[in-house]
Design an enzyme around this catalytic site. Structure first.
Site, PDB file in Angstrom:
ATOM      1  N   SER A  83       0.866  -1.179   0.000  1.00 56.17           N
ATOM      2  CA  SER A  83       0.000   0.000   0.000  1.00 56.17           C
ATOM      3  C   SER A  83       0.904   1.231   0.000  1.00 56.17           C
ATOM      4  O   SER A  83       1.112   1.885   1.007  1.00 56.17           O
ATOM      5  CB  SER A  83      -0.951  -0.008   1.213  1.00 56.17           C
ATOM      6  OG  SER A  83      -0.257   0.143   2.412  1.00 56.17           O
ATOM      7  N   GLU A 109       1.265  -9.470   6.981  1.00 54.98           N
ATOM      8  CA  GLU A 109       2.127  -9.069   8.101  1.00 54.98           C
ATOM      9  C   GLU A 109       1.963  -9.996   9.301  1.00 54.98           C
ATOM     10  O   GLU A 109       2.363  -9.666  10.421  1.00 54.98           O
ATOM     11  CB  GLU A 109       1.850  -7.608   8.471  1.00 54.98           C
ATOM     12  CG  GLU A 109       2.174  -6.681   7.304  1.00 54.98           C
ATOM     13  CD  GLU A 109       2.136  -5.204   7.654  1.00 54.98           C
ATOM     14  OE1 GLU A 109       1.659  -4.842   8.749  1.00 54.98           O
ATOM     15  OE2 GLU A 109       2.596  -4.403   6.819  1.00 54.98           O
ATOM     16  N   LYS A 154       6.761  -0.534  14.432  1.00 56.88           N
ATOM     17  CA  LYS A 154       5.816  -1.587  14.041  1.00 56.88           C
ATOM     18  C   LYS A 154       6.489  -2.549  13.087  1.00 56.88           C
ATOM     19  O   LYS A 154       7.176  -2.143  12.149  1.00 56.88           O
ATOM     20  CB  LYS A 154       4.522  -1.006  13.465  1.00 56.88           C
ATOM     21  CG  LYS A 154       4.610  -0.283  12.128  1.00 56.88           C
ATOM     22  CD  LYS A 154       3.199  -0.015  11.572  1.00 56.88           C
ATOM     23  CE  LYS A 154       3.229   0.464  10.141  1.00 56.88           C
ATOM     24  NZ  LYS A 154       1.896   0.600   9.539  1.00 56.88           N
ATOM     25  N   GLU A 202      -2.923   5.794  12.157  1.00 61.38           N
ATOM     26  CA  GLU A 202      -2.039   6.107  11.025  1.00 61.38           C
ATOM     27  C   GLU A 202      -2.877   6.148   9.749  1.00 61.38           C
ATOM     28  O   GLU A 202      -3.776   5.316   9.568  1.00 61.38           O
ATOM     29  CB  GLU A 202      -0.990   4.997  10.941  1.00 61.38           C
ATOM     30  CG  GLU A 202      -0.076   5.070   9.738  1.00 61.38           C
ATOM     31  CD  GLU A 202       0.815   3.830   9.655  1.00 61.38           C
ATOM     32  OE1 GLU A 202       1.132   3.219  10.711  1.00 61.38           O
ATOM     33  OE2 GLU A 202       1.171   3.440   8.533  1.00 61.38           O
TER      34      GLU A 202
HETATM   35  P1  PGA Z   1       3.019  -1.385   3.033  1.00 58.87           P
HETATM   36  O1  PGA Z   1       2.084  -1.233   4.288  1.00 58.87           O
HETATM   37  O2  PGA Z   1       4.349  -1.843   3.494  1.00 58.87           O
HETATM   38  O3  PGA Z   1       2.306  -2.403   2.197  1.00 58.87           O
HETATM   39  O4  PGA Z   1       3.066  -0.031   2.380  1.00 58.87           O
HETATM   40  C1  PGA Z   1       2.503  -0.762   5.505  1.00 58.87           C
HETATM   41  C2  PGA Z   1       1.770   0.475   5.913  1.00 58.87           C
HETATM   42  O5  PGA Z   1       0.865   0.957   5.201  1.00 58.87           O
HETATM   43  O6  PGA Z   1       2.077   1.020   6.960  1.00 58.87           O
HETATM   44 ZN    ZN Z   2       0.602   2.725   6.778  1.00 57.90          ZN
END
Ligand code: PGA
Ligand code: ZN
Length: 553
Positions: free
Chosen positions: A175, A339, A522, A419
């Site tokens: 994302s 994740e 995180k 977030e």
């Molecule tokens: P991404 O997601 O590593 O797929 O960008 C993590 C986030 O949005 O914090």
């Molecule tokens: Zn994020």
């Protein structure tokens, strides 16, 4: 030599070698490097200086020719078998080592650090810059490896002139923010569905290696800047941000090794006190990280009130287990998202929050910031519609209604952090959200900031958010990542260091979060190797450095 004696206000370092073993150079222990003013000669004999500012440094050497107290410029005959350096008072920060025709690079004087007591460690903070003298890059290469989603990524290995070698593995997001530095992918449909990174590897092996081999470098910042200029684009799309960040991380790690420091200490900016970050465990996944129809991407549990890193990790794992039981008892799936969090078929975020509160108390923990609190990453850019509204569980909400929804959530549940509550282009919505909830809730910009110091500066001026997510590959170099964090620190914005949904076993971010004292990190669920690697690294740092404080700032 017997173990060192620790006296109040006094630090003793010692290093013992067996008689007959090779010279001290190349020892791998954590180092105080050259800051002692001691010089190690090629044959293993010791010369030492107590010149300014080391006049209160004493050096005792035990050599095969007997005990010695070397003085400035002297050469003590015989092979060194033990060395003890005692320093009182002055900060290492002023340190400049001696050099001489036969001296080895001073950073190769490695002295065991385990004998440093906590108080002294703080007082005698090493200034890495004083040790980071000129370095050369002798080897640089990249390899196409796999990330945790089974997609190609890079492993970059660097070797410095003094022999220090390090490898970094590059994460990859799903994302992604539209203003992120760009990953270079091959686009060859015959390999890995076009996601190969052979071109990025080639950029490391040829252009970047050529640049770094061509001259000596005064600092990581200088090398990073040269790579940025070599790339020549605003978003690192020519060489690839996956190439540049891999090189930068590998260099940082090699330089830490060269300085004999743990990476977290080497990364610590001047004037910042390192600390152990509160792990934010993403235990329930939705959005583009999971095949379920939950729109919010991440539901994290954060043992903010834990007494230590070990207890925080334990709380995370115990609550994760309790959540699995809770899901099973409700006949919900315990399959995992990218994740490592569970990805059940739940659509309403509030229902997930209810489950988390239940799991926290099932596991025997108190909810809230004096116990275990909850953080959300809705990743709202992903469910913002072309008309600017947000689609949550089939309902279309305006930006203001989304903010109402968050106000209700923070009123009802122990949520301390949100977030990307709104989309990356919804600046007005962000300003309103921040004005309304920013006093009590940490509002983290991820897609909207992209770890970009310039974007963050503008956002700060406009009152957008009060915290920035920090992802190395979003900006593409360690130097710019540290700059982004510095911009936040100066403005009183928090920094939330983060993994990516595509990860490797690389643990760089654990050290980054610790060294910068940013208070939270995180790295996904307390399960799956690439996620727990970071938490395990934090456990190791905490065990090795018991005086590091745990917790949010
Ligand atoms: P991404 O997601 O590593 O797929 O960008 C993590 C986030 O949005 O914090
Ligand atoms: Zn994020």
């Amino acid at each position: 030599m017997a173990g060192p004696t620790l006296l109040p206000g006094r630090v003793t370092w010692s290093l013992s070698r067996d008689a007959g073993s090779p010279p001290l150079a190349g020892q791998h222990e954590s180092a105080i490097a050259a800051s002692t003013g001691a010089v190690l000669y090629g044959n293993g004999a010791i010369g030492a200086a107590r010149a300014r500012p080391w006049r209160r440094t004493s050096v005792q050497a035990q050599t095969s020719a007997g005990a010695a107290e070397p003085s400035l410029g002297s050469r003590t005959p015989g092979r060194v078998t033990a060395l003890q350096i005692t320093t009182v008072g002055r900060s290492w920060a002023e340190g400049r080592g001696l050099t001489g025709p036969k001296a080895l690079p001073l950073r190769r004087l490695r002295v065991r650090q385990s004998t440093l007591d906590g108080t002294a460690a703080r007082r005698l903070r090493l200034d890495r810059r004083s040790m980071m003298t000129v370095f050369d890059v002798t080897d640089l290469s990249a390899l196409e490896i796999l990330d945790s989603r089974g997609r190609p990524t890079l492993a970059v290995t660097v070797r410095l002139g003094d022999g220090s070698t390090a490898t970094a593995r590059v994460p990859s997001g799903a994302s992604t923010g539209s203003r992120e530095a760009v990953e270079r992918r091959d686009g060859d449909p015959a390999r890995y569905e076009g996601k190969g990174v052979l071109g990025a590897a080639e950029a490391v092996n040829t252009e970047i290696a050529g640049l770094l081999h061509a001259r000596s470098w005064a600092s990581l910042a200088e090398a990073d800047q040269a790579i940025i200029e070599l790339d020549g684009t605003a978003n690192k799309s020519r060489l690839g941000a996956n190439a540049t960040v891999g090189v930068s991380m590998a260099l940082a790690r090699a330089l830490a090794d060269s300085a004999g420091l743990p990476l977290w200490r080497w990364l610590a900016p001047d004037g910042v006190t390192p600390s152990l970050p509160v792990p934010h465990f993403n235990v329930l996944n939705g959005g583009v990280h999971a095949p379920n129809s939950l729109d919010f991407q991440e539901f994290m549990i954060a043992p903010v009130g834990a007494p230590s890193m070990a207890e925080a990790v334990r709380a995370g794992a115990e609550i994760y287990a309790a959540l699995r039981r809770e899901l099973t008892s409700r006949k919900l799936s315990t399959g995992l998202g990218d994740e490592g969090g569970f990805a059940p078929e739940i659509t309403q975020p509030e229902q997930v929050l209810g489950l988390l509160v239940q799991a926290i108390s099932d596991a025997g923990y108190k909810t809230g910031t004096d116990g275990v609190s909850i953080a959300l990453d809705p990743a709202a850019s992903e469910f913002r519609q072309p008309d600017g509204r947000y689609k949550v569980a089939s309902e279309l909400l305006s930006s203001a209604e989304m903010t109402d929804r968050y106000a209700a959530i923070t009123g009802q549940f122990p949520v301390h952090l949100i977030e990307d509550g709104l989309g990356e282009d919804d600046d007005d919505g962000w300003i309103a959200l921040t004005a309304r909830l920013g006093g009590a809730t940490e509002l983290v910009g991820d897609d909207i900031f992209c770890t970009n110091p310039a974007i963050i500066s503008q956002a700060i001026a406009r009152g957008i958010g009060n915290s920035s997510l920090i992802k190395l590959n979003q900006i593409g170099t360690v130097t710019e990542t540290l700059q982004a964090m510095a911009v936040c620190r100066q403005a009183g914005y928090r920094q939330f260091v983060s993994h990516r949904s595509g990860e490797t076993e690389d643990t760089f971010i654990a050290d980054l979060a610790t060294g910068t004292g940013c208070g939270h990190l995180k790295s996904g669920a307390p399960a799956r190797g690439e996620r727990v690697a970071k938490y395990n690294r934090l456990l190791e740092i905490a065990a090795a450095q018991p005086d590091l404080v745990y917790g949010m700032p």
